[in-house]
Design a protein around this motif. Structure first.
Motif, PDB file in Angstrom:
ATOM      1  N   THR A   9      38.497   0.721  39.950  1.00  0.00           N
ATOM      2  CA  THR A   9      38.061   1.311  38.694  1.00  0.00           C
ATOM      3  C   THR A   9      39.169   2.204  38.130  1.00  0.00           C
ATOM      4  OG1 THR A   9      37.114   3.279  39.733  1.00  0.00           O
ATOM      5  CG2 THR A   9      35.688   1.339  39.528  1.00  0.00           C
ATOM      6  N   ARG A  10      38.976   2.667  36.905  1.00  0.00           N
ATOM      7  CA  ARG A  10      39.984   3.523  36.282  1.00  0.00           C
ATOM      8  C   ARG A  10      40.176   4.832  37.037  1.00  0.00           C
ATOM      9  NH1 ARG A  10      37.440   3.908  30.518  1.00  0.00           N
ATOM     10  NH2 ARG A  10      35.602   3.918  31.888  1.00  0.00           N
ATOM     11  N   ALA A  61      37.120  -4.491  35.157  1.00  0.00           N
ATOM     12  CA  ALA A  61      37.676  -4.360  33.810  1.00  0.00           C
ATOM     13  C   ALA A  61      38.255  -2.963  33.645  1.00  0.00           C
ATOM     14  CB  ALA A  61      36.603  -4.617  32.770  1.00  0.00           C
ATOM     15  N   LEU A  62      39.506  -2.890  33.230  1.00  0.00           N
ATOM     16  CA  LEU A  62      40.165  -1.606  33.022  1.00  0.00           C
ATOM     17  C   LEU A  62      39.962  -1.085  31.599  1.00  0.00           C
ATOM     18  CD1 LEU A  62      43.482  -2.341  34.937  1.00  0.00           C
ATOM     19  CD2 LEU A  62      41.378  -1.282  35.787  1.00  0.00           C
ATOM     20  N   GLU A  63      39.373  -1.910  30.764  1.00  0.00           N
ATOM     21  CA  GLU A  63      38.994  -1.533  29.403  1.00  0.00           C
ATOM     22  C   GLU A  63      37.879  -2.475  28.982  1.00  0.00           C
ATOM     23  OE1 GLU A  63      41.889  -3.696  26.387  1.00  0.00           O
ATOM     24  OE2 GLU A  63      43.068  -2.666  27.953  1.00  0.00           O
ATOM     25  N   ASP A  64      37.255  -2.209  27.846  1.00  0.00           N
ATOM     26  CA  ASP A  64      36.239  -3.124  27.351  1.00  0.00           C
ATOM     27  C   ASP A  64      36.870  -4.490  27.071  1.00  0.00           C
ATOM     28  OD1 ASP A  64      34.536  -0.988  27.444  1.00  0.00           O
ATOM     29  OD2 ASP A  64      34.360  -0.724  25.281  1.00  0.00           O
ATOM     30  N   VAL A  65      36.247  -5.542  27.593  1.00  0.00           N
ATOM     31  CA  VAL A  65      36.768  -6.898  27.418  1.00  0.00           C
ATOM     32  C   VAL A  65      35.606  -7.808  27.026  1.00  0.00           C
ATOM     33  CG1 VAL A  65      37.969  -8.838  28.492  1.00  0.00           C
ATOM     34  CG2 VAL A  65      38.529  -6.501  29.203  1.00  0.00           C
ATOM     35  N   PRO A 114      32.121  -4.094  29.978  1.00  0.00           N
ATOM     36  CA  PRO A 114      32.639  -2.764  29.663  1.00  0.00           C
ATOM     37  C   PRO A 114      33.683  -2.305  30.672  1.00  0.00           C
ATOM     38  CG  PRO A 114      30.498  -2.581  30.701  1.00  0.00           C
ATOM     39  CD  PRO A 114      30.738  -4.048  30.494  1.00  0.00           C
ATOM     40  N   ALA A 115      34.457  -1.316  30.276  1.00  0.00           N
ATOM     41  CA  ALA A 115      35.428  -0.726  31.195  1.00  0.00           C
ATOM     42  C   ALA A 115      34.724  -0.297  32.477  1.00  0.00           C
ATOM     43  CB  ALA A 115      36.103   0.471  30.536  1.00  0.00           C
ATOM     44  N   ASP A 116      35.343  -0.600  33.604  1.00  0.00           N
ATOM     45  CA  ASP A 116      34.815  -0.370  34.949  1.00  0.00           C
ATOM     46  C   ASP A 116      33.710  -1.349  35.325  1.00  0.00           C
ATOM     47  OD1 ASP A 116      36.582   1.704  35.505  1.00  0.00           O
ATOM     48  OD2 ASP A 116      35.196   3.253  34.801  1.00  0.00           O
ATOM     49  N   ARG A 138      44.199  -6.733  31.953  1.00  0.00           N
ATOM     50  CA  ARG A 138      43.058  -5.863  31.646  1.00  0.00           C
ATOM     51  C   ARG A 138      42.055  -5.815  32.797  1.00  0.00           C
ATOM     52  NH1 ARG A 138      40.941  -8.314  26.160  1.00  0.00           N
ATOM     53  NH2 ARG A 138      41.315 -10.210  27.406  1.00  0.00           N
TER      54      ARG A 138
END
Length: 434
Positions: free
Chosen positions: A88-89, A306-310, A318-320, A83
């Motif tokens: 970033t995404r 983070a590629l998703e909320d973790v 949060p994601a990114d 994850r």
């Protein structure tokens, strides 16, 4: 592959670098320990790392918009969790706008990394040699460099030349172009640091130019390799993938290998009894490498996105969201938990593995390559230069919070007993812009 940032000119990029440096300075002045690490004003950021960990397993640097951890369990989780990635995404580096001119050699998303991973193991399409062949190359190159260096040696220079020579050979750079490859690879040496710490404009522009030139040199090597007898699996690989993999491997391993070797030699020479142990039993070289990774890692800051909320340690990343692992701090925590009576570098008490060769798993073969190169070099130095000892204080790069890179590390092979150089030194004597 992009070689220069878009959306600005050199004056704009320079201004962004200056503003980012100012933001890190401002945050440090207001007590942010992560900012003080990034300012890179000291050869030993341990006190600042301890300030981060004192805040708990996950510290939030609000002014720099980054989560930071030196917790062993959390660090291990982040560095092995799919994850988290490097971009970033949308495929950008964290803070790419405010930290331009960092080079693009390591800017690859998960899919590209997986594809390149398959190419970079020893004996594969890019590194067409096995472990024994690599050891022989490194030993010969080390002895040749020592023979040409004289009694007094700048180990940082020798280490860079050695690493570049080995990489050029492995990557098939023609003999007539290997000198240029060595110079250009050295010019790209700020890549890892520049991803978190703004460099001077001159160094930043040199990094971008060197990245582009290295890609050209490796493209030449790839073209020359096509159709060579015994080329083997390389002929089945897309030429652009081979160049991309070779570029990431070269840039992502050259300075960490140089730093690891210099850190290991300095740690051993500062502890004469430990150096004597290695000279008496060169098979301890592998243990010395692991001890150095544990106490003086070549990459101290690992950056992830983070590629998703973790949720980590009860906090939502949060994601990114950008997260940085303090590798040395996490290794100290691992050691404290597993061997609390241990108080320093010691070849006679090998402990559990550190967090791995963090900072170089950009490609699958990088960690193995660096370990083999540095282990073989240490063994060769112990056998060929047992009288090695410090010849003065070392000099570290400025603006190098990730690597704590070595500008100079003077040693001598003159007769005598290695002695720890504990003399106090001024900032000017131990830090260097170049």
């Amino acid at each position: 592959m992009t070689t220069v940032p878009t959306g600005g000119d050199p004056a704009t990029w320079a201004r962004r670098l200056q503003l980012t440096r100012a933001a890190q300075w401002f945050a440090g002045n207001h007590g942010d320990p992560y900012a003080l690490i990034l300012r890179a004003e000291t050869d030993d950021p341990t006190p600042y790392e301890q300030q981060v960990t004192a805040h708990g397993p996950l510290f939030r640097s609000d002014q720099l918009d980054t989560w930071v951890t030196g917790d062993a369990a959390l660090a291990g989780e982040v560095l092995t969790d799919d994850r988290f990635g490097w971009l970033t995404r949308s495929g950008h580096r964290p803070a790419e706008r405010t930290l331009p001119l960092a080079g693009t050699a390591l800017d690859h998303g998960p899919e590209t990394r997986r594809r390149l991973d398959a190419l970079t193991g020893l004996g594969g399409p890019v590194l067409r040699t096995d472990a024994e062949g690599l050891r022989i190359r490194v030993e010969k190159s080390t002895l040749a460099l020592l023979d040409g260096a004289g009694t007094d040696v700048d180990l940082a220079t020798v280490a860079r030349r050695l690493t570049a020579s080995v990489l050029a050979d492995l990557l098939g750079v023609p003999a007539g172009r290997q000198g240029r490859f060595e110079e250009t690879l050295a010019a790209a040496g700020r890549t890892l640091d520049s991803r978190l710490c703004p460099q001077t404009v001159a160094h930043a522009l040199a990094t971008v130019a060197a990245t582009a030139e290295l890609a050209g040199l490796l493209a030449e090597a790839s073209a020359a390799a096509q159709g060579e007898p015994g080329a083997g699996p390389a002929t089945d690989v897309r030429a652009d993938d081979r160049v991309t993999a070779g570029l990431a491997l070269a840039v992502g391993t050259a300075e960490p290998a140089t730093t690891l070797l210099c850190n290991a030699v300095r740690a051993l020479l500062d502890r004469p009894a430990q150096w004597a142990l290695l000279c008496a039993d060169p098979d301890l070289a592998a243990v010395a490498v692991e001890e150095t990774l544990r106490w003086f890692p070549p990459v101290r800051l690992e950056s992830r996105v983070a590629l998703e909320d973790v949720t980590l340690a009860g906090q939502l990343v949060p994601a990114d969201g950008h997260l940085v692992v303090l590798v040395a701090a996490a290794n100290r925590a691992l050691l404290a938990a597993g061997d609390p009576d241990r108080d320093g570098f010691d070849l006679t008490r090998p402990a559990a593995p550190a967090l791995g060769l963090v900072g170089v798993p950009y490609l699958a073969g990088a960690g193995e390559l660096i370990r083999l190169v540095v282990t073989t070099t240490l063994r060769t130095l112990a056998e060929a230069a047992p009288t090695l000892r410090p010849a003065g204080p070392g000099v570290r790069w400025r603006r190098s919070p990730v690597l704590l890179g070595h500008a100079r590390l003077p040693v001598t092979r003159a007769g005598g007993t290695p002695e720890s150089d504990d003399r106090p030194a001024t900032e000017e004597a131990t830090r260097c812009e170049s």
